[in-house]
Design a protein around this motif. Structure first.
Motif, PDB file in Angstrom:
ATOM      1  N   UNK A   1      88.091  -2.240  42.149  1.00 19.08           N
ATOM      2  CA  UNK A   1      87.381  -2.010  43.277  1.00 19.08           C
ATOM      3  C   UNK A   1      87.360  -3.219  44.069  1.00 19.08           C
ATOM      4  N   UNK A   2      87.251  -3.342  45.256  1.00 20.50           N
ATOM      5  CA  UNK A   2      87.151  -4.323  46.113  1.00 20.50           C
ATOM      6  C   UNK A   2      85.779  -4.046  46.939  1.00 20.50           C
ATOM      7  N   UNK A   3      85.097  -4.897  47.068  1.00 22.47           N
ATOM      8  CA  UNK A   3      83.803  -4.655  47.845  1.00 22.47           C
ATOM      9  C   UNK A   3      83.741  -5.499  49.008  1.00 22.47           C
ATOM     10  N   UNK A   4      83.443  -5.102  50.287  1.00 21.74           N
ATOM     11  CA  UNK A   4      83.354  -6.032  51.712  1.00 21.74           C
ATOM     12  C   UNK A   4      81.966  -5.888  52.099  1.00 21.74           C
TER      13      UNK A   4
ATOM     14  N   UNK B   1      83.686 -10.874  50.228  1.00 23.34           N
ATOM     15  CA  UNK B   1      84.385  -9.744  49.586  1.00 23.34           C
ATOM     16  C   UNK B   1      84.334 -10.186  47.880  1.00 23.34           C
ATOM     17  N   UNK B   2      84.376  -8.995  47.041  1.00 17.93           N
ATOM     18  CA  UNK B   2      84.636  -9.368  45.683  1.00 17.93           C
ATOM     19  C   UNK B   2      85.604  -8.196  45.160  1.00 17.93           C
ATOM     20  N   UNK B   3      86.546  -8.675  44.315  1.00 14.75           N
ATOM     21  CA  UNK B   3      87.270  -7.717  43.398  1.00 14.75           C
ATOM     22  C   UNK B   3      86.642  -7.613  42.000  1.00 14.75           C
ATOM     23  N   UNK B   4      86.500  -6.073  41.631  1.00 10.28           N
ATOM     24  CA  UNK B   4      86.247  -5.983  40.304  1.00 10.28           C
ATOM     25  C   UNK B   4      87.250  -5.215  39.451  1.00 10.28           C
ATOM     26  N   UNK B   5      87.685  -5.818  38.607  1.00  4.46           N
ATOM     27  CA  UNK B   5      88.943  -5.162  37.841  1.00  4.46           C
ATOM     28  C   UNK B   5      88.309  -4.071  37.149  1.00  4.46           C
ATOM     29  N   UNK B   6      89.241  -2.984  36.847  1.00  4.55           N
ATOM     30  CA  UNK B   6      88.921  -1.602  36.310  1.00  4.55           C
ATOM     31  C   UNK B   6      88.247  -1.810  34.789  1.00  4.55           C
ATOM     32  N   UNK B   7      87.088  -1.286  34.792  1.00  5.14           N
ATOM     33  CA  UNK B   7      86.407  -1.007  33.590  1.00  5.14           C
ATOM     34  C   UNK B   7      85.458  -2.164  33.322  1.00  5.14           C
ATOM     35  N   UNK B   8      85.296  -3.214  34.179  1.00 10.13           N
ATOM     36  CA  UNK B   8      84.236  -4.166  33.936  1.00 10.13           C
ATOM     37  C   UNK B   8      83.027  -3.730  34.496  1.00 10.13           C
ATOM     38  N   UNK B   9      81.886  -4.176  33.754  1.00 15.88           N
ATOM     39  CA  UNK B   9      80.351  -3.797  34.240  1.00 15.88           C
ATOM     40  C   UNK B   9      79.993  -4.425  35.446  1.00 15.88           C
ATOM     41  N   UNK B  10      79.636  -3.652  36.435  1.00 15.09           N
ATOM     42  CA  UNK B  10      79.357  -4.406  37.682  1.00 15.09           C
ATOM     43  C   UNK B  10      78.033  -3.526  38.173  1.00 15.09           C
ATOM     44  N   UNK B  11      77.305  -4.186  39.097  1.00 16.81           N
ATOM     45  CA  UNK B  11      76.284  -3.619  40.083  1.00 16.81           C
ATOM     46  C   UNK B  11      75.733  -4.331  40.998  1.00 16.81           C
ATOM     47  N   UNK B  12      74.808  -4.133  41.879  1.00 17.72           N
ATOM     48  CA  UNK B  12      74.056  -4.853  42.860  1.00 17.72           C
ATOM     49  C   UNK B  12      72.967  -4.428  43.299  1.00 17.72           C
ATOM     50  N   UNK B  13      72.104  -5.455  43.690  1.00 16.04           N
ATOM     51  CA  UNK B  13      70.811  -5.301  44.408  1.00 16.04           C
ATOM     52  C   UNK B  13      70.715  -5.867  45.829  1.00 16.04           C
ATOM     53  N   UNK B  14      70.200  -5.050  46.765  1.00 18.72           N
ATOM     54  CA  UNK B  14      70.285  -5.398  48.093  1.00 18.72           C
ATOM     55  C   UNK B  14      69.021  -6.381  48.284  1.00 18.72           C
ATOM     56  N   UNK B  15      69.481  -7.330  48.865  1.00 15.73           N
ATOM     57  CA  UNK B  15      68.450  -8.304  49.375  1.00 15.73           C
ATOM     58  C   UNK B  15      67.758  -8.128  50.499  1.00 15.73           C
ATOM     59  N   UNK B  16      68.880  -7.774  51.442  1.00 14.59           N
ATOM     60  CA  UNK B  16      68.394  -7.626  52.921  1.00 14.59           C
ATOM     61  C   UNK B  16      69.121  -6.391  53.298  1.00 14.59           C
ATOM     62  N   UNK B  17      68.535  -5.322  53.874  1.00 12.19           N
ATOM     63  CA  UNK B  17      69.224  -4.255  54.303  1.00 12.19           C
ATOM     64  C   UNK B  17      70.728  -4.363  54.656  1.00 12.19           C
ATOM     65  N   UNK B  18      71.676  -3.420  54.289  1.00 11.95           N
ATOM     66  CA  UNK B  18      73.083  -3.682  54.748  1.00 11.95           C
ATOM     67  C   UNK B  18      73.882  -2.410  54.333  1.00 11.95           C
TER      68      UNK B  18
END
Length: 109
Positions: A53-56, A78-95
């Motif tokens: 996954x690549x997130x922009x 942006x960030x790239x997450x290799x397959x099968x690694x635990x990842x998540x996000x919290x939104x600090x400012x609406x986006x």
């Protein structure tokens, strides 16, 4: 046209609950783009999947974690997450995030 064209205004968001909405944009078997909108404070729970996954970050600010490490991301980051690694996000400012997966997420369609 041999490609898959997605017209943003024609694709409704899917409400995932908790202040998160998603819409699948263009995709084929190898690649998928997904727009994910977050209200401030909304959480993308830590999870794994067999896709790279690549997130922009299109807008807003996010605390993004991969495994045990966290980073603050803002517009243009942006960030790239290799397959099968635990990842998540919290939104600090609406986006809005643009997630790109390879291969495509069949579970999203």
């Amino acid at each position: 046209m041999k490609g898959h064209v997605a017209r943003n205004q024609e694709i409704p968001f899917q409400d995932l609950g908790g202040g998160v909405q998603r819409r699948v944009l263009s995709y084929n078997e190898e690649l998928m783009t997904v727009e994910v909108a977050f209200q401030a404070g909304a959480v993308g729970a830590v999870h794994t999947h067999p896709h790279t996954q690549c997130t922009y970050v299109l807008s807003g600010r996010f605390s993004y974690s991969v495994e045990e490490e966290s980073v603050i991301l803002g517009p243009g980051d942006s960030i790239v997450v290799p397959a099968s690694l635990p990842h998540g996000t919290t939104c600090l400012e609406q986006g809005v995030l643009l997630d790109i997966f390879t291969p495509m997420r069949k579970d999203f369609i």
